[in-house]
Motif scaffolding. Structure first.
Motif, PDB file in Angstrom:
ATOM      1  N   ALA A  75       1.116  -1.237  -0.154  1.00 40.47           N
ATOM      2  CA  ALA A  75      -0.212  -0.053  -0.011  1.00 40.47           C
ATOM      3  C   ALA A  75       0.643   1.195   0.089  1.00 40.47           C
ATOM      4  CB  ALA A  75      -0.936   0.009   1.168  1.00 40.47           C
ATOM      5  N   ALA A  76       1.859   1.260   0.919  1.00 41.53           N
ATOM      6  CA  ALA A  76       2.807   2.556   0.797  1.00 41.53           C
ATOM      7  C   ALA A  76       3.569   2.655  -0.485  1.00 41.53           C
ATOM      8  CB  ALA A  76       3.972   2.318   1.941  1.00 41.53           C
ATOM      9  N   ALA A  78       2.308   1.658  -3.493  1.00 42.89           N
ATOM     10  CA  ALA A  78       1.249   2.323  -4.220  1.00 42.89           C
ATOM     11  C   ALA A  78       1.083   3.823  -3.984  1.00 42.89           C
ATOM     12  CB  ALA A  78      -0.027   1.640  -3.908  1.00 42.89           C
ATOM     13  N   GLN A  79       1.306   4.211  -2.810  1.00 39.50           N
ATOM     14  CA  GLN A  79       1.083   5.651  -2.525  1.00 39.50           C
ATOM     15  C   GLN A  79       2.050   6.561  -2.977  1.00 39.50           C
ATOM     16  OE1 GLN A  79       0.548   5.753   1.872  1.00 39.50           O
ATOM     17  NE2 GLN A  79      -1.545   4.833   1.614  1.00 39.50           N
TER      18      GLN A  79
END
Lengths: 250, 316
Positions: A75-76, A78-79
């Motif tokens: 997720a990080a 992707a951010q």
């Protein structure tokens, strides 16, 4: 020369005695389409999984625009601008195509701490989603549930979900897998339209697609990088021939 | 023709088909059969529906199967008791405190439980609820395992609203309706879409840049707070608070209510709660072996639904 969007430095991963990733170093420049080819079992999907953060390498570094992302969760990453198209289309099945893309846009551009207002009423997200769907040719299918889309349409939807986030790097794991000739043409058209605009790391078996899209090719054999070069160079490279045609290559 | 339509309906909606006659019987023949007074029964059903609805939200939308949802409900009742013992009985104040306690309990236990999935999550929620149960049982000031009567019923701005069970029923129904409406809005909100996506496809959810834990924790804590509100109303209805409010049997009943009414749709939990409460009461008035009868009926409903869903999937 500007910094590469993606830089992999000496990446290693072993499952016991099996070397699935063997000191792999490669980079992807701004706006470049870098394709990874190689026989089955060469470790291509494992490599993508490590770049995306789903798998942890044993050693080595992964840098996105110069920043080390090796310790970050998927997720990080992707951010930070990493978008991924999975080998088997991964969508939110009961959501419509528009809702899927709007959710992707929400991840980047909107706060999810909104509990009252309907997501469908968010004009900014809906507009972004519609634009992305139009880019991949799915504007007419916006209200269709993702589960009801054809295989090729599902692939296009995944690409739209990645595009709407305006990523720095797009990871594509065999986008043409399972696509018929018509679907392959359509998907290639979409990706060609993005050529030069977004950096892409692409795994693909379909050679016609690879030669149509790629600026550079890298050959992965047995977990290690056997050759790198432009399509023209690689076409005549003996390692490539050996990998695909065996020792009987002319 | 009509018979065919009815059997078709019964197969599609077994819980509703069963609930309608049960409801009517309980309403008119209730007194004769020894069933509880209509108002009390209605209030009880509505109160449990509130707790079941909050569970259905985290279960259906977030995939969190909690076998400990009776814990915040019971804690809400104990907050009501504690405040009442201290002489504080304003309903809004009591509800606010109960909500905070319920939400806090769920938030703190959720921080640990939500790092697990599947069976492990179920077990951990059960364990935390049992811990709360034993904690309350050990407090002699609250009467230990026997429980204790509620000294003062809650009042609304000084008005003894909850003295009558009919008023309690109306209040519970009102809260239930408000909750149902509120949750339907949350489901369609950006938060709701994200929560659903975290459950439907976690790999895609994280690949988009979302971290699942904050969403789950927020929903889980909110559900705990709502369950505590139901506990406040239950304490006022029964006038007696015992540790059994937090028992895992209660948690199990809440799960049964959610499943009985159908997990897929939000209204299902309300249907299931009403069905279970009314069935329990009616069967209890009819036979000594009401538990057995209840079990058989639940089995029949679940099997009927299973058969319908199978054929529905085969037919285009």
């Amino acid at each position: 020369m500007s910094e590469p969007v993606l830089a992999i430095r000496d990446l290693c991963k072993n499952y016991g005695a099996l070397r699935v990733t063997d000191h792999v170093s490669l980079d992807v420049h701004e706006g470049e389409i870098h394709a990874i080819i190689g026989p089955n079992g060469a470790g291509k999907t494992t490599l993508i999984a490590q770049i995306a953060g789903a798998l942890h390498p044993d050693s080595g570094a992964i840098l996105l625009s110069g920043k080390d992302i090796s310790r970050l969760s998927p997720a990080a990453r992707a951010q930070r601008g990493l978008a991924r198209v999975f080998q088997i289309s991964s969508l939110i099945a009961p959501f419509t195509a528009l809702e899927n893309v709007a959710l992707a846009a929400q991840a980047r551009f909107a706060s999810s701490l909104s509990f009252w207002r309907a997501a469908s009423a968010d004009r900014d997200l809906v507009t972004r989603a519609q634009t992305a769907l139009a880019t991949v040719g799915l504007a007419a299918r916006a209200q269709t549930r993702a589960a009801s889309l054809s295989h090729g349409e599902a692939r296009s939807l995944e690409i739209a979900m990645c595009l709407v986030q305006q990523p720095r790097l797009l990871l594509l794991d065999e986008p043409m897998a399972g696509a018929g000739p018509e679907e392959t043409r359509e998907l290639t058209r979409v990706l060609l339209g993005l050529k030069g605009k977004i950096a892409m790391l692409l795994i693909e078996h379909d050679m016609a697609t690879v030669f149509a899209l790629a600026d550079r090719l890298s050959l992965l054999v047995g977990g290690a990088l056997a050759a790198t070069g432009t399509p023209a160079m690689m076409r005549h490279d003996p390692e490539v021939r050996k990998a695909y045609l065996g020792d009987f290559a002319p | 023709m009509l018979l065919h339509r009815l059997t078709d309906f019964a197969r599609r909606e077994p819980t509703t088909a069963l609930l309608a006659p049960v409801f009517i019987i309980a309403l008119f023949a209730g007194q004769v059969l020894g069933v509880s007074a209509p108002a009390t029964l209605l209030a009880r059903a509505a109160i449990f529906a509130i707790a079941a609805l909050s569970l259905s939200f985290i279960l259906g939308q977030g995939g969190m199967v909690s076998l400990g949802h009776a814990a915040p409900m019971g804690l809400g009742a104990y907050v009501t008791l504690s405040l009442s013992m201290l002489g504080f009985k304003d309903l809004l104040g009591v509800m606010a405190c109960a909500f905070i306690v319920g939400a806090l309990f769920s938030a703190l236990t959720g921080l640990i439980a939500l790092r697990t999935r599947g069976v492990y999550f179920i077990m951990i929620t059960l364990a935390f609820a049992q811990m709360a149960y034993y904690a309350m049982s050990s407090l002699s000031v609250f009467g230990g395992t026997d429980g204790i009567a509620l000294p003062l019923r809650s009042t609304l701005f000084g008005w003894p609203l909850l003295r009558s069970d009919s008023a309690t029923a109306l209040l519970a129904l009102g809260l239930l309706a408000a909750l149902f409406w509120g949750l339907s809005r949350v489901t369609r909100s950006r938060f709701g879409m994200a929560l659903r996506a975290s459950h439907l496809n976690e790999a895609r959810f994280t690949a988009l840049g979302f971290e699942p834990l904050p969403y789950r924790l927020m929903a889980y804590s909110f559900a705990g707070g709502i369950s505590a509100l139901a506990g406040v109303l239950l304490a006022n209805l029964t006038d007696y608070i015992a540790p059994s409010f937090l028992d895992w049997h209660r948690s199990g009943e809440l799960i049964v209510m959610v499943v009985l009414g159908g997990v897929a749709r939000p209204f299902g939990a309300i249907l299931g709660a009403f069905a279970l409460i009314y069935l329990e009461s009616l069967l209890g008035g009819l036979t000594q072996y009401w538990n057995l009868a209840l079990g058989l009926i639940l089995l029949a409903i679940v099997l009927a639904r299973g058969r319908f869903e199978r054929t529905a999937r085969i037919a285009p």
